[in-house]
Design a protein around this motif. Structure first.
Motif, short mmCIF file in Angstrom:
data_model
loop_
_atom_site.label_atom_id
_atom_site.label_comp_id
_atom_site.label_asym_id
_atom_site.label_seq_id
_atom_site.Cartn_x
_atom_site.Cartn_y
_atom_site.Cartn_z
N ASP A 143 0.93 -1.25 0.18
CA ASP A 143 0.07 0.04 -0.11
C ASP A 143 0.91 1.34 0.08
N HIS A 144 0.23 2.35 -0.27
CA HIS A 144 1.04 3.73 -0.26
C HIS A 144 1.76 3.98 1.04
N GLN A 145 1.47 3.53 1.96
CA GLN A 145 2.34 3.82 3.37
C GLN A 145 3.49 2.99 3.35
N THR A 146 3.62 1.86 2.93
CA THR A 146 4.68 0.79 2.78
C THR A 146 5.43 1.18 1.73
N GLN A 147 5.04 1.70 0.73
CA GLN A 147 6.04 2.31 -0.22
C GLN A 147 6.39 3.68 0.26
N LEU A 148 5.75 4.31 0.83
CA LEU A 148 6.53 5.52 1.23
C LEU A 148 7.61 5.53 2.19
N ASP A 149 7.42 4.33 2.96
CA ASP A 149 8.41 3.98 4.16
C ASP A 149 9.52 3.65 3.30
N GLN A 150 9.34 2.83 2.42
CA GLN A 150 10.52 2.44 1.51
C GLN A 150 11.37 3.66 0.85
N LEU A 151 10.58 4.61 0.46
CA LEU A 151 11.27 5.70 0.02
C LEU A 151 11.90 6.39 0.89
N LYS A 152 11.56 6.46 2.09
CA LYS A 152 12.33 7.29 3.29
C LYS A 152 13.53 6.70 3.37
N ASP A 153 13.70 5.32 3.31
CA ASP A 153 15.11 4.50 3.19
C ASP A 153 16.01 4.96 2.39
N LEU A 154 15.18 4.96 1.09
CA LEU A 154 15.98 5.25 -0.06
C LEU A 154 16.54 6.75 -0.28
N LEU A 155 15.57 7.77 0.50
CA LEU A 155 15.96 9.19 0.20
C LEU A 155 16.46 9.59 1.50
N VAL A 156 16.98 8.88 2.27
CA VAL A 156 17.72 9.45 3.65
C VAL A 156 18.52 10.54 3.45
N GLU A 157 19.42 10.58 2.72
CA GLU A 157 20.24 11.58 2.16
C GLU A 157 19.81 12.57 1.43
N ASP A 175 2.08 6.00 -7.23
CA ASP A 175 3.03 5.15 -8.15
C ASP A 175 4.34 5.75 -8.32
N VAL A 176 5.47 5.37 -7.88
CA VAL A 176 6.51 5.88 -7.58
C VAL A 176 7.31 5.97 -9.01
N THR A 177 7.06 5.43 -9.94
CA THR A 177 7.53 5.62 -11.47
C THR A 177 6.75 6.64 -12.04
N LEU A 178 5.64 7.07 -11.65
CA LEU A 178 5.01 8.08 -12.35
C LEU A 178 5.57 9.69 -12.62
N ALA A 179 5.93 9.97 -13.61
CA ALA A 179 6.87 11.15 -13.87
C ALA A 179 6.27 12.31 -14.55
N ARG A 180 5.42 11.81 -15.41
CA ARG A 180 4.94 12.95 -16.54
C ARG A 180 5.80 13.61 -17.16
N GLY A 181 6.32 13.24 -18.20
CA GLY A 181 7.43 14.00 -18.78
C GLY A 181 7.41 15.32 -19.27
N LEU A 182 6.78 16.11 -18.58
CA LEU A 182 6.50 17.70 -18.78
C LEU A 182 7.59 18.42 -17.75
N ASN A 183 8.37 19.37 -18.19
CA ASN A 183 9.35 19.93 -17.45
C ASN A 183 9.03 20.87 -16.48
N TYR A 184 7.66 21.39 -16.65
CA TYR A 184 7.24 22.39 -15.54
C TYR A 184 6.46 21.77 -14.18
N TYR A 185 6.61 20.78 -14.02
CA TYR A 185 6.03 19.99 -12.89
C TYR A 185 7.17 20.08 -11.53
N THR A 186 6.48 20.52 -10.56
CA THR A 186 7.66 20.70 -9.44
C THR A 186 7.28 19.93 -8.13
N GLY A 187 6.20 19.50 -8.13
CA GLY A 187 5.71 18.93 -6.91
C GLY A 187 4.78 17.65 -7.14
#
Length: 458
Positions: A246-260, A291-303
Motif C-alpha cells: 500500500d501507499h504507506q509501505t511504499q512511502l516508508d521504503q522511499l524514506k529509506d532510499l532518500l534518507v540523504e 505510483d513511484v515511477t509516475l513522472a509525467r514527462g513535462l518539465n514544468y512540474y515541481t511537486g
C-alpha cells in the motif's frame, strides 16, 4: 473526376449523436468545475512560437504544430540559411506561430498578461481543443479537447486534495466506477536523481522512467543508459521498479532510499499529508494509489503529479493527469506564483464510456415530438402548433414537406422521436391534434388551442 475528400490523420468528424455524447461529458465536467469555484476563460487556438517552445521538453517541442508565416515567406530567408537545410535555423525564419500543445502554458501566459486584473488565488477552468503532431492510435489523436482546472496563487496542499475529490466527483457522476488516481511527487524523483548521482540528467531520467508501463523495465534502463545515466546509477534506482504494497509501505521504503536527500523527503512528506486528508474525507468510487515511477514527462512540474487510469476492464491509456508547477509563470517573467492543475482527457473518457455502455440512452433522442405534414393548410396549422410547443420547452419539429406518410414515420423512427403529432384535415375541422406514442402505439387527442395539456403529460 473530382478527388474524393478526406480529413487529416488524427482528426475526426463527429455525428449528431457523437456530439451529444461529448456534450454530456463536457456538461458534467463543467458543472463540477463550477461547483468547486472555478471560473471559465478561453485563449487563442494558436500562440507565438516562443510562448510554447522550450516549455515541454525535447519530446514535447517535437510534437508542436508550427504555422507557416503568411505571404511569400521563403523570399525572406537568406541564401545561407536556406541552403543549410537545417530546420533549427530555418524554422524561426518561416514560422512565428504555433497551435497550442496544451492549455497550461497558455494559461500561464494569460496570468502574466492579466495579473493586475485577477484576484488571487485565481481558479480557472478551460475546455478547448489542443493539437499535437503525434502518431495517431487508439485513444491518441492529433486534435483533441482538454478540460483543465487550475489554481494559481495558493501553495496549500488542500488544493491537491480538492483535485482528487474533483476527479472522483466527475467520474462518479459519469458512472465510471473503479478509476485509479495515481500520484507521485517530482521532489521524490529529484531526490532519487540526487541520491544516485544523476541530478544533472533529471529530465532524461524522468522521461525514461515515465515510460515504464509502456515499454517495460529493460527498455527503460536501455533508454537511461543511452542518455548518459551510468549503470551503477540505474542499479541504485532499481528499487523503484519493484516497489509493492500500500501507499504507506511504499512511502516508508522511499524514506529509506532518500534518507540523504532533503528535497526527496520533502516530497514524501507532502504525499503522506495528501493521502491522510483524502482518507479522512473519503472517495465515492475512485481509488487513490501511489505510483513511484509516475513522472509525467513535462518539465514544468515541481511537486505533486497526478495521472488517472481507467477501470482495469478497459484497455486505455491515462484519462486525466496534472500536477503542481510552482513557478510556471516565471518563464514569462512573473516569479514565485505557485500553481497546480489537472486535466480530463475528453476523447479517451468518451471511448471508455462507450466501451462500458455508460452513456444515457436518451442522448440519442434529439427531438421530443415531430409533427407530420399533410398539406399546405395543415402544414400552416402544424407550424403554429410546433411554435407553441417550442415555447413550452419541447424540442419540436415539423416535417418540411407533405410527402407520403410512411416516409415521414420512417424519418421519425430514424430520429428516435418518442411522439408524433397527426394534424390532418379531420383534426383541423374538430380543432384538435392527435399524439401517437411511437413506443406503445397509443394515440390521444388534445385541443389545438391547449397544447399545454399535452406538454403536461410528458
Amino acid at each position: 473526376m473530382p478527388q474524393k475528400p478526406s480529413i487529416p490523420k488524427g482528426t475526426r468528424d463527429f455525428s449528431p449523436i457523437e456530439v451529444a455524447k461529448r456534450n454530456h461529458i463536457i456538461s458534467t465536467v463543467k458543472k463540477h468545475f463550477e461547483t468547486y469555484g472555478f471560473q471559465p476563460i478561453e485563449t487563442p487556438s494558436f500562440e507565438n512560437s516562443d510562448t510554447l517552445l522550450g516549455k515541454y521538453g525535447e519530446e514535447g517541442d517535437r510534437l508542436i504544430f508550427k504555422i507557416l508565416n503568411s505571404g511569400d515567406f521563403i523570399s525572406k530567408v537568406d541564401d545561407v540559411t536556406y541552403s543549410s537545410k537545417s530546420s533549427a535555423s530555418l524554422a524561426p525564419k518561416i514560422t512565428e506561430k504555433a497551435l497550442r500543445y496544451d492549455l497550461t502554458v497558455p494559461f500561464a501566459r494569460y496570468v502574466v498578461m492579466h495579473q493586475n486584473e485577477l484576484d488571487f488565488p485565481f481558479k480557472r477552468y478551460q475546455i478547448q481543443p489542443v493539437w499535437r503532431a503525434d502518431r495517431p492510435q487508439k485513444g491518441r489523436f492529433r486534435e483533441f479537447y482538454q478540460c483543465d482546472a487550475d489554481v494559481v496563487g495558493a501553495n496549500s496542499l488542500l488544493q491537491e486534495v480538492e483535485f482528487v475529490q474533483l476527479y472522483d466527483a466527475v467520474f462518479s457522476e459519469l458512472g465510471l466506477e473503479g478509476c485509479t488516481i495515481k500520484m507521485n511527487n517530482r521532489k521524490i524523483l529529484s531526490g532519487i536523481a540526487e541520491v544516485i548521482g544523476a541530478q544533472q540528467l533529471l529530465v532524461d531520467f524522468t522521461v525514461a522512467l515515465d515510460k515504464l508501463d509502456k515499454i517495460g523495465e529493460e527498455k527503460v534502463k536501455e533508454e537511461m543508459r543511452s542518455k548518459g545515466i551510468t549503470t551503477s546509477a540505474i542499479d541504485k534506482a532499481s528499487p523503484l521498479f519493484k516497489m509493492e504494497g500500500d501507499h504507506q509501505t511504499q512511502l516508508d521504503q522511499l524514506k529509506d532510499l532518500l534518507v540523504e536527500s532533503d528535497v526527496g523527503l520533502e516530497g514524501v512528506g507532502e504525499l503522506e499529508a495528501i493521502f491522510g486528508m483524502v482518507e479522512s474525507l473519503g472517495l465515492q468510487s475512485a481509488q487513490l494509489a501511489l505510483d513511484v515511477t509516475l513522472a509525467r514527462g513535462l518539465n514544468y512540474y515541481t511537486g505533486t503529479i497526478f495521472e488517472v487510469a481507467a477501470p482495469e476492464r478497459v484497455q486505455m491509456g491515462s484519462i486525466g493527469g496534472g500536477g503542481r508547477y510552482d513557478d510556471l509563470t516565471g518563464i514569462f517573467g512573473l516569479k514565485d506564483v505557485s500553481g497546480v492543475g489537472i486535466s480530463f482527457g475528453l476523447d479517451r473518457i468518451y471511448l471508455v464510456l462507450e466501451e462500458c455502455n455508460l452513456f444515457p440512452q436518451a442522448l440519442g433522442q434529439s427531438l421530443d415530438v415531430l409533427c407530420l405534414n399533410f398539406g399546405k393548410e395543415e402544414g400552416k396549422a402544424a407550424l403554429q402548433l410546433v411554435s407553441k410547443l417550442r415555447k413550452n420547452g419541447l424540442r419540436a419539429d415539423l416535417y418540411p414537406s407533405s410527402t407520403k406518410v410512411p416516409k415521414q414515420f420512417k424519418y421519425a423512427d430514424k430520429r428516435k422521436v418518442p411522439y408524433v403529432i397527426l394534424l390532418g384535415d379531420k383534426e383541423l375541422q374538430t380543432g384538435s391534434f392527435v399524439v401517437k406514442n411511437m413506443k406503445t402505439g397509443e394515440q390521444r387527442s388534445y385541443a389545438l388551442d391547449k397544447p399545454e395539456d399535452f406538454t403536461a403529460t410528458l
